[in-house]
Enzyme design. Structure first.
Site, short mmCIF file in Angstrom:
data_model
loop_
_atom_site.label_atom_id
_atom_site.label_comp_id
_atom_site.label_asym_id
_atom_site.label_seq_id
_atom_site.Cartn_x
_atom_site.Cartn_y
_atom_site.Cartn_z
N LYS A 204 7.48 10.33 26.34
CA LYS A 204 8.85 10.82 26.27
C LYS A 204 8.90 12.31 25.93
O LYS A 204 7.96 12.90 25.40
CB LYS A 204 9.66 10.00 25.27
CG LYS A 204 9.93 8.59 25.81
CD LYS A 204 10.94 7.82 24.99
CE LYS A 204 11.26 6.49 25.69
NZ LYS A 204 12.22 5.67 24.91
N ARG A 240 5.78 -0.41 23.94
CA ARG A 240 6.04 -0.30 25.39
C ARG A 240 5.38 0.97 25.88
O ARG A 240 5.77 2.07 25.48
CB ARG A 240 7.54 -0.28 25.63
CG ARG A 240 7.97 -0.26 27.09
CD ARG A 240 9.49 -0.23 27.20
NE ARG A 240 9.94 -0.32 28.58
CZ ARG A 240 10.07 0.74 29.40
NH1 ARG A 240 9.76 1.96 28.95
NH2 ARG A 240 10.49 0.59 30.64
#
Length: 261
Positions: A204, A240
């Protein structure tokens, strides 16, 4: 949890696995690398992402879920905000509904209760188009925890089994860098709420803000692993990730070090 994005616009690998054969092949590779479960999504939720029609999302995810289920018993979660897509995915062989809206869509809690599947409730401020428009919190850890527990109670009131509910703090979803870091640093407080916690920060943009050299998603493996290890120390139930093999190796090494204490 290995990520399979069947989208043209996901921030990390958009377009690479849009066609069914490529998506299924990628899922096989993640399983071979040691994924314990797969997360299948057909609509990008990156900041600014445009909505996808129900028909398009179904066309993307259902054939892939069926193909994976035909050859593997690995647990599958469907990453969707739409109750109709979740229903079709569970019927096709998925086991878990991963919802970034925390069952916020009309009829979503009732649908989850009827399906009887496990549900991941994620925290998001606003929606993918607006969530990064100057997000603010009084105390991000307390605010996120309180909102997630509100959604838990709404789900339970609709008939979802409490033990079937997971929580996800939503790193990067309506949060500035300082919010994300505070959530990761205090993940144990979210784990202490009594539900399994899923942590997702793989590749991210928060990592780029810490290290400008991580300009592209592919340049953020080191930061991704750092978050995973912090989450494991705090007791999260799953992470995840896009890089399954590297993540497993990092976790195994941390476990070996802990065992040697």
């Amino acid at each position: 949890m290995g990520v399979v994005n069947i989208t043209p616009d996901s921030f990390s690998d958009g377009g690479r696995f849009l066609e069914e054969p490529a998506a299924v092949s990628h899922a096989r590779r993640l399983v071979a690398e040691g994924a314990d479960l797969l997360d299948i999504g057909g609509e990008s939720t990156r900041p600014g992402a445009a909505p996808v029609s129900e028909a398009e999302e179904l066309a993307r995810v259902i054939p892939v879920i069926r193909a994976i289920r035909a050859e593997s018993a690995i647990p599958i979660s469907v990453d969707t905000m739409k109750p109709a897509v979740a229903r079709a995915a569970i019927e096709a062989g998925a086991n878990i509904w991963n919802d970034v809206m925390a069952l916020g869509a009309p009829s979503a809690p009732e649908t989850a209760a009827e399906l009887g599947c496990e549900v991941i409730l994620m925290h998001m401020l606003g929606d993918p188009r607006t969530m990064q428009d100057d997000p603010r919190y009084d105390d991000v850890v307390e605010d996120v925890a309180a909102r997630l527990m509100q959604r838990v109670e709404a789900a339970v009131a609709a008939g979802v089994r409490r033990e079937a509910i997971w929580l996800d703090p939503g790193v990067g979803f309506g949060k500035k860098l300082e919010h994300n870091l505070a959530l990761i640093a205090h993940m144990d407080r979210l784990v202490g709420l009594g539900h399994r916690v899923l942590l997702g920060a793989s590749r991210k943009s928060m990592i780029r803000k810490i290290d400008p050299a991580g300009a592209t998603a592919a340049d953020r493996l080191g930061g991704s692993l750092a978050v995973v290890l912090a989450g494991a120390r705090a007791g999260v139930a799953a992470v995840r990730v896009h890089d399954v093999r590297e993540t497993r190796q990092a976790l195994m090494t941390q476990a070996a070090i802990d065992a040697a204490r």
